[in-house]
Design a protein around this motif. Sequence first.
Motif, mmCIF file in Angstrom:
data_model
loop_
_atom_site.group_PDB
_atom_site.id
_atom_site.type_symbol
_atom_site.label_atom_id
_atom_site.label_comp_id
_atom_site.label_asym_id
_atom_site.label_seq_id
_atom_site.Cartn_x
_atom_site.Cartn_y
_atom_site.Cartn_z
ATOM 1 N N SER A 3 -135.747 41.359 -1.995
ATOM 2 C CA SER A 3 -136.253 40.423 -3.006
ATOM 3 C C SER A 3 -136.687 39.153 -2.275
ATOM 4 C CB SER A 3 -135.169 40.095 -4.028
ATOM 5 O OG SER A 3 -134.776 41.253 -4.737
ATOM 6 N N VAL A 4 -137.947 38.792 -2.407
ATOM 7 C CA VAL A 4 -138.503 37.639 -1.694
ATOM 8 C C VAL A 4 -138.770 36.538 -2.715
ATOM 9 C CG1 VAL A 4 -140.264 36.818 -0.108
ATOM 10 C CG2 VAL A 4 -139.535 39.220 -0.031
ATOM 11 N N ILE A 5 -138.008 35.470 -2.615
ATOM 12 C CA ILE A 5 -138.046 34.402 -3.610
ATOM 13 C C ILE A 5 -139.071 33.364 -3.179
ATOM 14 C CG2 ILE A 5 -136.659 32.654 -4.797
ATOM 15 C CD1 ILE A 5 -134.216 34.558 -3.872
ATOM 16 N N VAL A 34 -140.292 42.724 -3.016
ATOM 17 C CA VAL A 34 -140.430 42.423 -4.450
ATOM 18 C C VAL A 34 -140.458 40.905 -4.609
ATOM 19 C CG1 VAL A 34 -139.404 42.648 -6.734
ATOM 20 C CG2 VAL A 34 -139.206 44.530 -5.084
ATOM 21 N N PRO A 35 -141.606 40.317 -5.004
ATOM 22 C CA PRO A 35 -141.651 38.864 -5.161
ATOM 23 C C PRO A 35 -140.904 38.407 -6.405
ATOM 24 C CG PRO A 35 -143.771 39.835 -5.752
ATOM 25 C CD PRO A 35 -142.914 40.953 -5.236
ATOM 26 N N LEU A 72 -134.214 36.006 -11.214
ATOM 27 C CA LEU A 72 -133.463 35.738 -9.988
ATOM 28 C C LEU A 72 -132.090 36.392 -10.042
ATOM 29 C CD1 LEU A 72 -133.212 34.271 -7.279
ATOM 30 C CD2 LEU A 72 -132.413 32.255 -8.531
ATOM 31 N N ASP A 73 -131.413 36.269 -11.167
ATOM 32 C CA ASP A 73 -130.072 36.830 -11.307
ATOM 33 C C ASP A 73 -130.080 38.347 -11.145
ATOM 34 O OD1 ASP A 73 -127.300 36.588 -11.808
ATOM 35 O OD2 ASP A 73 -127.601 37.134 -13.902
ATOM 36 N N ALA A 74 -131.167 38.988 -11.602
ATOM 37 C CA ALA A 74 -131.247 40.455 -11.555
ATOM 38 C C ALA A 74 -131.851 40.971 -10.257
ATOM 39 C CB ALA A 74 -132.082 40.950 -12.738
ATOM 40 N N LEU A 116 -134.519 36.997 0.336
ATOM 41 C CA LEU A 116 -135.222 36.167 1.314
ATOM 42 C C LEU A 116 -135.851 35.012 0.542
ATOM 43 C CD1 LEU A 116 -136.948 39.085 3.196
ATOM 44 C CD2 LEU A 116 -135.332 37.526 4.258
ATOM 45 N N LEU A 117 -135.563 33.802 0.947
ATOM 46 C CA LEU A 117 -136.071 32.607 0.280
ATOM 47 C C LEU A 117 -137.133 31.956 1.165
ATOM 48 C CD1 LEU A 117 -135.764 30.412 -2.013
ATOM 49 C CD2 LEU A 117 -134.054 29.326 -0.517
ATOM 50 N N LEU A 118 -138.345 31.764 0.646
ATOM 51 C CA LEU A 118 -139.432 31.162 1.408
ATOM 52 C C LEU A 118 -139.687 29.747 0.888
ATOM 53 C CD1 LEU A 118 -142.009 34.109 1.663
ATOM 54 C CD2 LEU A 118 -139.876 33.742 2.914
#
Length: 258
Positions: A10-12, A33-34, A178-180, A186-188
Amino acid sequence: MDDYGLRGASVILTRPAGGAAALAAAVRRAGGVPVLLPGLSLSSAEDAAVVRAQLRSAQRADLVLFTSPAAVRFAWRLAPTLAFARRVQVGAVGAGTAAALARRGTAVALVPDQPDSAGLLALPALACVRDRRIAVIGAPGGRNLLVPGLRRRGATVERIDVYRRRAPRWTRHHLAALDAAPSPWLLLVSSAEALDHIATALPPGLAPALRRAETVVSSARLAGRAHEHGFERVHLARSALGHDLIAAATAALARHRL
């Protein structure tokens, strides 16, 4: 990048709403997954007529400096025919801003290796600017180093605020997504203000998990700020450009999986 180096992650994305589409597409091509979590809300300058007049005046400056990709986007939104003569030097705070200018056909003469106002001020071309007319295009707030620094060197500086930065407007959808989001995360991050909002305003249940994410930042200054906020795994990208953020995220994920 189509090698699926972000598969299963998961890419935040913390870019403002409306500014993350290209990066989200790149994340998908890399197999990730953005997850959209805007760190800022941006809006155009309120007095558009005044700002358009300032931009017309900037076309006659000796030097024009853009402080962010958003500054480029909002400047052309307000003045779609904006163009600079060859005698006008155009500078950008970093590679992402320079790329945004290039997409609008504007040649960029000045780009610092250190992508911030201090980096611009350190460029030899800005060491002797006495009696030069300089326009600085951006938004209120930030570190406020560039305009005072240039004025101390004797330049005549006009600051043109083409947009405003505000706190993000997170909806229940943002927080639920975000919770799911499945791990690993990964936080950008490419904005200090966005990082500050994310570090201080998330609900208590989400904040600790995000601090444990593999956090990719676009400058050494942001890396230091991330550590100050308690982010545990911080990785430095070469720049704020999408492909550099994706490359750093891919490397961080590979190390995470060792």
